[in-house]
Design a protein around this motif. Structure first.
Motif, PDB file in Angstrom:
ATOM      1  N   ASP A   1       0.781  -1.247   0.044  1.00 29.59           N
ATOM      2  CA  ASP A   1      -0.067  -0.167  -0.085  1.00 29.59           C
ATOM      3  C   ASP A   1       0.851   1.144  -0.046  1.00 29.59           C
ATOM      4  OD1 ASP A   1      -1.977  -1.789   0.150  1.00 29.59           O
ATOM      5  OD2 ASP A   1      -2.315  -1.239   2.146  1.00 29.59           O
ATOM      6  N   ARG A   2       0.730   2.305  -1.041  1.00 27.05           N
ATOM      7  CA  ARG A   2       1.326   3.441  -0.842  1.00 27.05           C
ATOM      8  C   ARG A   2       0.297   4.614  -0.909  1.00 27.05           C
ATOM      9  NH1 ARG A   2       6.528   3.118  -2.791  1.00 27.05           N
ATOM     10  NH2 ARG A   2       7.381   1.230  -2.046  1.00 27.05           N
ATOM     11  N   ASP A   3       0.596   5.798  -0.434  1.00 25.89           N
ATOM     12  CA  ASP A   3      -0.223   6.712  -0.260  1.00 25.89           C
ATOM     13  C   ASP A   3       0.510   8.036  -1.146  1.00 25.89           C
ATOM     14  OD1 ASP A   3      -2.204   5.760   1.180  1.00 25.89           O
ATOM     15  OD2 ASP A   3      -1.510   6.799   3.117  1.00 25.89           O
ATOM     16  N   LEU A   4      -0.441   8.684  -1.813  1.00 24.55           N
ATOM     17  CA  LEU A   4       0.139   9.824  -2.694  1.00 24.55           C
ATOM     18  C   LEU A   4      -0.527  11.007  -2.549  1.00 24.55           C
ATOM     19  CD1 LEU A   4       2.114  10.609  -4.811  1.00 24.55           C
ATOM     20  CD2 LEU A   4       0.486   9.828  -6.733  1.00 24.55           C
TER      21      LEU A   4
ATOM     22  N   SER B   1      -4.940   6.748  -2.095  1.00 25.77           N
ATOM     23  CA  SER B   1      -4.470   5.394  -1.647  1.00 25.77           C
ATOM     24  C   SER B   1      -4.614   4.454  -2.951  1.00 25.77           C
ATOM     25  CB  SER B   1      -5.532   4.817  -0.752  1.00 25.77           C
ATOM     26  OG  SER B   1      -5.239   3.417  -0.247  1.00 25.77           O
TER      27      SER B   1
ATOM     28  N   GLU C   1      10.043  -3.843  -3.835  1.00 22.39           N
ATOM     29  CA  GLU C   1       9.883  -2.455  -3.495  1.00 22.39           C
ATOM     30  C   GLU C   1      10.378  -1.557  -4.720  1.00 22.39           C
ATOM     31  OE1 GLU C   1       8.589  -0.676  -1.179  1.00 22.39           O
ATOM     32  OE2 GLU C   1       8.009  -2.315  -0.013  1.00 22.39           O
TER      33      GLU C   1
ATOM     34  N   ASN D   1       8.166   1.248  -6.620  1.00 24.30           N
ATOM     35  CA  ASN D   1       8.746   2.687  -6.586  1.00 24.30           C
ATOM     36  C   ASN D   1       8.802   2.993  -8.115  1.00 24.30           C
ATOM     37  OD1 ASN D   1       9.176   2.638  -3.834  1.00 24.30           O
ATOM     38  ND2 ASN D   1      11.335   2.090  -3.947  1.00 24.30           N
TER      39      ASN D   1
ATOM     40  N   ILE E   1       5.434   4.226  -9.164  1.00 20.69           N
ATOM     41  CA  ILE E   1       4.974   5.380  -8.446  1.00 20.69           C
ATOM     42  C   ILE E   1       5.648   6.642  -9.135  1.00 20.69           C
ATOM     43  CG2 ILE E   1       5.238   6.842  -6.376  1.00 20.69           C
ATOM     44  CD1 ILE E   1       3.070   4.825  -6.047  1.00 20.69           C
TER      45      ILE E   1
END
Length: 795
Positions: A709-712, A761, A772, A776, A779
């Motif tokens: 999970d990543r938030d931006l 989210s 990862e 990345n 993203i």
């Protein structure tokens, strides 16, 4: 229309129980909507006579009555009715009687005085609405007899729906004709004969019809030495059964004949007619009339009036005037039996707001031949029950230009249309029972239609008459020869059912609104530039004079109605056609694409301790649309409809074409529809949606590997639609991006005025363990795309 079975049996033999009669009439095209048994079960309620009245010793508003109930000594009853008087014949409920509503009558003391029963009003007996005083019966009622028997209350009432093309059935006699045709019996017509005096009507009054278009026929009789009083009990019972309140013998008889024969009548007090004459004309500028309901009404110049030498005394076909009303002092009357233009009566009734029984008949178009018969029937009854002395002669101004209609009928054609062979003898019998004259030929019959059947115009109409009397249930069920019958729903119906199921699951109710809407509906939607609406040639009213081009006006009117009635939650949807004029000469039928409309107002949930009291918002509506609009090809973007709030609306495109518009209804539009508070609405093009194939649902295995999970968070222009950013994120995220959602939007001190902060989210997952570095890289691609395409700044 309410039809008394006892009254009906006076004109025709009825061999069936009420339920079977209702079934047979319904199958013959006269739908019986209800059956009511009138006997109220008034056991121990008798006819009594008040012998003596004395004041109550301890109450000014009460009196002590001695009442003869036919057997034994008179009973003592304490009564508070203001109209009670010695000598009256009244309804007496003795101890032990149970009145409607379960009220039990007992002997008891009232302010120290014994009372053995109750003298009753109409309402207390359950036979009327009048509770202003006790029910006073005619002197003919036999003291000591049961009230139900005396008032002829043991009856059955049929509630029959009469279609607009069958005004001949808006009478007991009209229904009797139908029953006679079904049974093969004969109709017994009412008595018309009456004695006349040596004086002639022409010596007393005259009638001048100045507008024969609005009044094709006007018939008048005159009667002297009328004795105003109560009508006989049997007549009162029949009027009550038909939903009318007895008033006096003269008024009751005019109403009785209208119900019996279908021809409205009106009685004028001759002494109140200026110059003793009648003039039928259109109203003049500035004229007014006070009608029998006590209301003063301004008249338009296209309204037909019955006038005397001074001015209007009656609104033709609608309601009489107070200035010529029959009262207890009336001695001589002029009886009107006329035929008025249906359109004129309907227009006048609607504009004046007077929905009378008379207007209901005239506006359907009744037979001009009935005026003489109805006048004679009323004269017969007035002579018998009001002591009327009928003057010789009849005034009959007739410009109706009636012609006999004869239609060629081919029995072979009836077979081809019905698909079943009915014996010629049976068809001839049916025509005779319906009072159609038949002249038989070898292959073709000439059928003469009676004047009261104005709905019969074509050979096909005659075939329909044969079929409905013979019995639709006798037509065998067959499969068309040579046709392969494939069952199942069309794709559009399947889509509609799928949408219904989903929307009901979302907590909405399905609505069904009129396709006819007011001409100003587009303007109320702020959509003056929308496609013009088609006007109806013969609208029911101005409020229903145009065909809708949007499904939203009907739903917003439904929201308005519910909000006015204190409904705290309104969640509706409707699936139906709109009517779009074609771009040619406008003479063709309109296109009728189907639309889905949604309207949300008020509370998100019904009031409950288990859920918070929250209001519907924009995202409730958007979420419902996301449930409906599944699959690839949909693009969610901002909307520009003038019907919605400029900053709280959206549009959905399907392969680049607009398929839905949604949002908060513009506050001005809400005010136009008299809605207080916010309302959210959507309209979906089902024709375009039906072309979209979302494909079969495919099984997808849930990954056993961990999710990343990543938030931006980004800063973007305040007016920038977030849906476009989500679309870009989805494109750059590729197959590993399983979900992208907005979880925060912020505008405040730490953000420039022309900017907003949006936080996303992002959830990544694959059928293997993601690294990862891989996430990345994705993203970074997403951030680069957002910067390039939208000028986004990473927070």
């Amino acid at each position: 229309m309410l039809i008394s079975l006892n009254w009906l049996k006076e004109y025709v033999d009825v061999p069936w129980e009420p339920e079977e009669l209702a079934d047979r009439l319904t199958m013959a095209g006269l739908e019986v909507e209800g059956i009511t048994y009138l006997n109220p079960g008034l056991d121990n309620v008798l006819v009594g006579q008040i012998l003596k009245i004395e004041p109550h010793p301890d109450a000014d508003s009460l009196r002590v009555c001695k009442v003869d109930v036919g057997e034994g000594d008179p009973v003592q009853i304490v009564c508070g009715a203001p109209n009670a008087a010695a000598g009256q014949v009244v309804a007496v409920a003795l101890p032990g009687a149970v009145l409607p509503g379960g009220f039990v009558i007992e002997s008891r003391e009232i302010r120290g005085v014994a009372s053995s029963g109750m003298i009753c009003s109409e309402k207390e007996l359950g036979i009327g609405a009048d509770e202003s005083g006790i029910l006073v019966l005619p002197e003919e009622a036999e003291v000591g007899s049961g009230l139900a028997e005396a008032l002829h209350l043991d009856d059955v009432v049929l509630d029959i729906s009469i279609y607009a093309n069958r005004p001949d059935c808006m009478s007991v006699l009209g229904i009797a004709r139908e029953v006679a045709a079904l049974t093969g019996g004969a109709v017994r017509y009412p008595e018309l004969h009456y004695p006349t005096t040596a004086e002639d009507i022409a010596d007393y009054t005259s009638v001048q019809v100045l507008d024969t278009h609005h009044c094709p026929r006007y018939t008048a009789l005159m009667m002297k030495s009328i004795s105003i009083g109560q009508s006989p009990l049997w007549m009162q019972a029949r009027l009550r059964a038909a939903g009318m309140r007895p008033i006096s013998n003269v008024v009751d008889i005019t109403n009785y004949v209208m119900l019996e024969l279908g021809q409205p009548l009106h009685a004028f007090d001759y002494a109140k007619l200026a110059e003793g004459r009648i003039e039928v004309r259109l109203a003049r500028s500035g004229e007014k009339i006070t009608t029998l309901d006590g209301e003063e009404r301004e008249l338009a110049e296209d309204m037909l009036m019955i006038c005397d030498g001074a001015g209007p005394v009656c609104v033709a076909g609608v309601m009489g005037g107070a200035n010529s009303e029959v009262t207890d002092a009336t001695k001589h009357i002029v009886l009107e039996s006329a035929n008025f233009n249906a359109v004129s009566v309907r227009r006048t009734s609607k504009r004046l707001g007077i929905p009378s029984e008379s207007a209901a008949r005239f506006e359907k178009g009744i037979d001009p031949s009935g005026t003489i018969i109805a006048a004679k029937r009323a004269a017969h009854l007035l002579a018998a029950y009001a002591g009327a002395q009928v003057l010789a002669g009849v005034i009959d101004e007739d410009a109706s230009q009636r012609t006999t209609r004869t239609i060629a009928f081919r029995p072979a054609r009836a077979y081809r249309l019905l698909g079943v062979e009915i014996p010629a003898e049976e068809m001839e019998k049916i025509f005779s029972a319906l009072e159609f004259a038949v002249e038989k030929g070898e292959d073709e019959w000439l059928v003469t239609v009676p004047s009261h059947r104005r709905d019969i115009e074509l050979e096909a109409d005659l075939v329909e008459e044969v079929a409905r009397i013979w019995g639709y249930d006798k037509v065998p069920t067959t499969v068309p020869y040579g046709v392969t019958m494939v069952g199942g729903q069309s794709p559009s119906l399947k889509l509609a059912d799928q949408l219904r199921e989903k929307l009901v699951g979302c907590g909405l109710h399905e609505a069904l609104t009129y396709s006819f809407i007011p001409p100003e509906s587009n303007a109320r939607l702020n959509a003056e530039n929308a496609v013009g609406m088609m006007r109806i040639a013969n609208p029911i009213s101005e409020e229903l004079s145009c065909m809708r081009t949007s499904i939203l006006p009907g739903l917003l009117m439904a929201v308005s109605t519910n909000s006015v009635r204190q409904q705290s939650r309104v969640a509706l949807f409707e699936i139906g056609p709109v009517y779009l004029p074609k771009e040619d000469d406008g003479l063709d039928q309109p296109e009728e694409p189907r639309r889905l409309g949604i309207a949300l107002y008020g509370q998100r949930h019904e009031r409950s301790w288990a859920v918070p009291n929250e209001q519907f918002d924009f995202y409730d509506l958007k979420g419902m649309l996301e449930v409906l609009l599944e699959g690839d090809g949909f693009t969610w973007t901002s909307g520009h409809s003038p019907s919605f709030h400029p900053f709280r609306q959206g549009e959905v495109l399907l392969h680049g074409k607009p398929v839905a518009v949604y949002g908060e209804v513009h506050p001005e539009v809400a005010r136009n529809f008299r809605i207080s508070g916010r309302v959210y609405a959507a309209e979906v093009d089902l024709e375009l949606l039906a072309e979209h194939d979302p494909g079969l649902a495919r099984y997808q295995e849930i990954s056993r590997f961990p999710r990343i999970d990543r938030d931006l968070a980004v800063l973007i222009a305040r007016e920038q639609p977030v849906a476009e950013l989500l679309q870009a994120i989805s494109e750059e995220g590729g197959e590993f991006l399983q979900e992208a959602a907005v979880f925060d939007v912020y505008q405040g001190k730490q953000v420039p005025e022309d900017k907003k902060s949006v936080a996303f989210s992002l959830k990544f997952q694959a059928n293997r363990t993601l690294k990862e570095d891989e996430v990345n890289a994705i993203i970074e691609r997403i951030v680069a795309s957002l910067r390039t395409r939208f000028g986004a700044e990473i927070r």
